[in-house]
Scaffold this motif. Sequence first.
Motif, PDB file in Angstrom:
ATOM      1  N   UNK A  16       7.103  48.652  27.373  1.00 16.43           N
ATOM      2  CA  UNK A  16       8.399  48.435  27.093  1.00 16.43           C
ATOM      3  C   UNK A  16       8.204  46.326  26.442  1.00 16.43           C
ATOM      4  N   UNK A  17       6.582  45.971  26.768  1.00 16.36           N
ATOM      5  CA  UNK A  17       5.969  44.813  26.213  1.00 16.36           C
ATOM      6  C   UNK A  17       6.032  45.379  24.621  1.00 16.36           C
ATOM      7  N   UNK A  18       5.292  46.472  24.170  1.00 19.17           N
ATOM      8  CA  UNK A  18       4.899  46.577  22.820  1.00 19.17           C
ATOM      9  C   UNK A  18       5.779  46.375  22.299  1.00 19.17           C
ATOM     10  N   UNK A  19       6.837  47.291  22.469  1.00 17.11           N
ATOM     11  CA  UNK A  19       8.192  47.523  21.853  1.00 17.11           C
ATOM     12  C   UNK A  19       8.802  46.016  21.777  1.00 17.11           C
ATOM     13  N   UNK A  20       9.030  45.274  22.266  1.00 17.97           N
ATOM     14  CA  UNK A  20       9.317  43.803  22.722  1.00 17.97           C
ATOM     15  C   UNK A  20       8.964  43.616  21.571  1.00 17.97           C
ATOM     16  N   UNK A  21       7.374  43.287  21.498  1.00 16.73           N
ATOM     17  CA  UNK A  21       6.709  42.614  20.478  1.00 16.73           C
ATOM     18  C   UNK A  21       7.108  43.172  19.059  1.00 16.73           C
ATOM     19  N   UNK A  22       6.851  44.234  19.284  1.00 17.75           N
ATOM     20  CA  UNK A  22       7.247  44.250  17.279  1.00 17.75           C
ATOM     21  C   UNK A  22       8.383  44.510  16.938  1.00 17.75           C
ATOM     22  N   UNK A  23       9.570  44.152  17.899  1.00 19.15           N
ATOM     23  CA  UNK A  23      11.236  44.582  16.950  1.00 19.15           C
ATOM     24  C   UNK A  23      11.005  42.837  16.851  1.00 19.15           C
ATOM     25  N   UNK A  24      10.027  42.344  17.420  1.00 21.24           N
ATOM     26  CA  UNK A  24      10.591  40.697  17.664  1.00 21.24           C
ATOM     27  C   UNK A  24      10.105  40.185  16.179  1.00 21.24           C
ATOM     28  N   UNK A  25       8.956  40.679  15.822  1.00 22.75           N
ATOM     29  CA  UNK A  25       7.435  40.473  14.235  1.00 22.75           C
ATOM     30  C   UNK A  25       8.504  41.037  13.777  1.00 22.75           C
TER      31      UNK A  25
ATOM     32  N   UNK B  83      10.536  39.438  28.444  1.00 21.02           N
ATOM     33  CA  UNK B  83      10.136  38.675  27.686  1.00 21.02           C
ATOM     34  C   UNK B  83       8.915  38.052  27.688  1.00 21.02           C
ATOM     35  N   UNK B  84       7.941  38.276  27.946  1.00 14.96           N
ATOM     36  CA  UNK B  84       6.344  38.376  27.784  1.00 14.96           C
ATOM     37  C   UNK B  84       6.320  39.109  26.424  1.00 14.96           C
ATOM     38  N   UNK B  85       7.108  39.854  26.087  1.00 14.01           N
ATOM     39  CA  UNK B  85       7.418  40.988  24.967  1.00 14.01           C
ATOM     40  C   UNK B  85       6.760  39.783  23.712  1.00 14.01           C
ATOM     41  N   UNK B  86       8.139  39.124  23.795  1.00 18.14           N
ATOM     42  CA  UNK B  86       9.480  38.401  22.579  1.00 18.14           C
ATOM     43  C   UNK B  86       8.667  37.474  22.969  1.00 18.14           C
ATOM     44  N   UNK B  87       7.753  36.931  23.589  1.00 18.88           N
ATOM     45  CA  UNK B  87       7.303  35.342  23.428  1.00 18.88           C
ATOM     46  C   UNK B  87       6.204  35.355  22.610  1.00 18.88           C
ATOM     47  N   UNK B  88       5.672  36.715  22.866  1.00 20.49           N
ATOM     48  CA  UNK B  88       4.065  36.548  22.362  1.00 20.49           C
ATOM     49  C   UNK B  88       4.349  37.470  20.751  1.00 20.49           C
TER      50      UNK B  88
END
Length: 631
Positions: free
Chosen positions: A371-380, A517-522
């Motif tokens: 979930x962290x990585x999906x959020x991270x990559x979606x934000x980028x 939250x952490x994925x989006x912030x990063x």
Amino acid sequence: MKTAFKISRHLPLVALILAVVGAGLLAARWPAGSASPPNAPASDAQRLVAILQYLESDYPAAVASGDEAELAEQRSLSAEAGATAVRVPAALAFVPRVASVDDRVRVGADPAGVSADCASLVDDLVMATGIRRAPAAPPDLAEGALIFSQTCASCHGPTGHGDGPAAAALKPKPADFHSDQVMGDLTPFKAFNIIRFGVKGTSMASFAMLDETRRWSLAFYLFTLRQPGCDRIPRSVSLDELATRSDTDLASAYGAAEVPCLRRSLPKLEPPVLLNAARAAMVDAEHRAASGDTSGAERLALDTYLTDIEPIEPWLRARDPEVTSQLEASFTATRSALQQRSPQAREDVVRLISLLDRAGGARPKATAISVFWFSFLVIVREGFEAAVIVAALLAVVKKRKQRARARFVHAGWLSALGVGAGVFLLGRRLLAGAMNERMEGFLAIVAAAMLLHAALWLNARSTTRRSMGELRSHTQGALDRGAFALFGIAFLAMFRETFETAVFLEALSIDAPTAVVWGALCGGVLLLALVVAVGRLGLRLPMTMLFKISTVVLVTTAIVLLGQGIHSFEEVGILPSRPMPFPRIEFLGIYPDRIGVIAQLVVVAAALAGKKLARRSPGRPDLRGAADPGE
């Protein structure tokens, strides 16, 4: 970057949705053994229970009064009970008992026996049809008070004494909720049914427009009207007991002094208590399966999941995601086996009981990294597209030599970011107390459709070039019209990106909000660093490669969410479960079920087809090139 709606540009999305729905229907109709006959509409079973409850309470009083009008009302209700019973397949075995009640009511005989028989019928019908007799979560008494003031006070009075402005013209008079005669044998469950169906022959109308949660809130609130305040912590009593027992019953069991606190301070969700209740229910289901009542056992399994497991799912998942996932799969598989009358159904129930025991002793574990990585990559990925938009807007302002107005562009896109964040936070607040498998499934499938639309069509080369050209043209017109128009163009262009991102993150945050939250912030930090590097340091990025990679990320995320959404619908019975031999890969939303697997394969096929279509379209703009529309 949408401007005007053109159906031709949305045909791929429409085709995809129809294909997924068609795949689901095909898999649902796939032969998988004999299934139990469908139940009658819930309203028929609930109406029958409501009528019998009313007869149980009011028939003895009507006989004692000798009032012909009241007796006629009772005869009408008993006749309706007989007509309703034959429409409920699960109640056909009880039709002779309902007819016996009707025979006695017609001649005004045996009030005590009729009341006792109605009470017994209600208990048996509830078990046979799987009707819930208690809310899944503690009702909101404040909401109940508001509903009462808006819909009930005109007849029942602001304090429930039956003395509202409209009461004088009504016959019979509205109920007085402070009266021992009215409240003596009334329970919240009975009140819930009266609110749902009304009372035939009286001025008590149906309030079917209220959803189930609000009806429970109103039903429980009625029992606080005559109670004094509570100055201590109440005894621990389950919601089921509070919903199915009258004030008189509670006073007999716990003492009259305890009733005010029991009615005014409702219990909070206690996961261990609900787990114990779920285990006891599944033991009952195992006995039913052993005796051949597989349809009753299946309904009990579904009701147990919705009432006892779903409300505490976040608590269970935080303690042990693996056991929670096994529980979900076991409930689905057990119900499927019971529906198909499989010889292994009883063993599945026993296995489910064992899992409930494990869940009671589970220990906390970390949330899924996926979930962290999906959020991270979606934000980028979404952030890059947003950066292209802002760069194009600022490039037009720069070329027209009106740099002073760049601040309105910045104000527009920053405002859109703020609104998008607000949409996400509001969604979390609204859904936090009411999130259930139905809502989870709906949100996941909607987000999957939006992701695929963004990945395969809105960002195709030709669409992107055309949209960028339209954006620049509108921006030039906005510069001539004034600052407000420029702000509006920037806001609307950016808001689409932020709204989509809010929906994506909302869907991903269902099971692991902290990881989102952490994925989006990063992802935001990395995005900011890349934008600074491109804008200030002249870094050249391989945008074509980045967009290809990000498209794969979006499609993969859509596949995950689609699988999770379908799985949620199967867990609550909206879609039938069709188990099959297949790997279970939860972080990819893959479950061993025909409906989900076929739907995901359709998405993969659509993605490959979309890739071929995109190859036929000319060039894609990049982040550096978007900075100057004249290049």
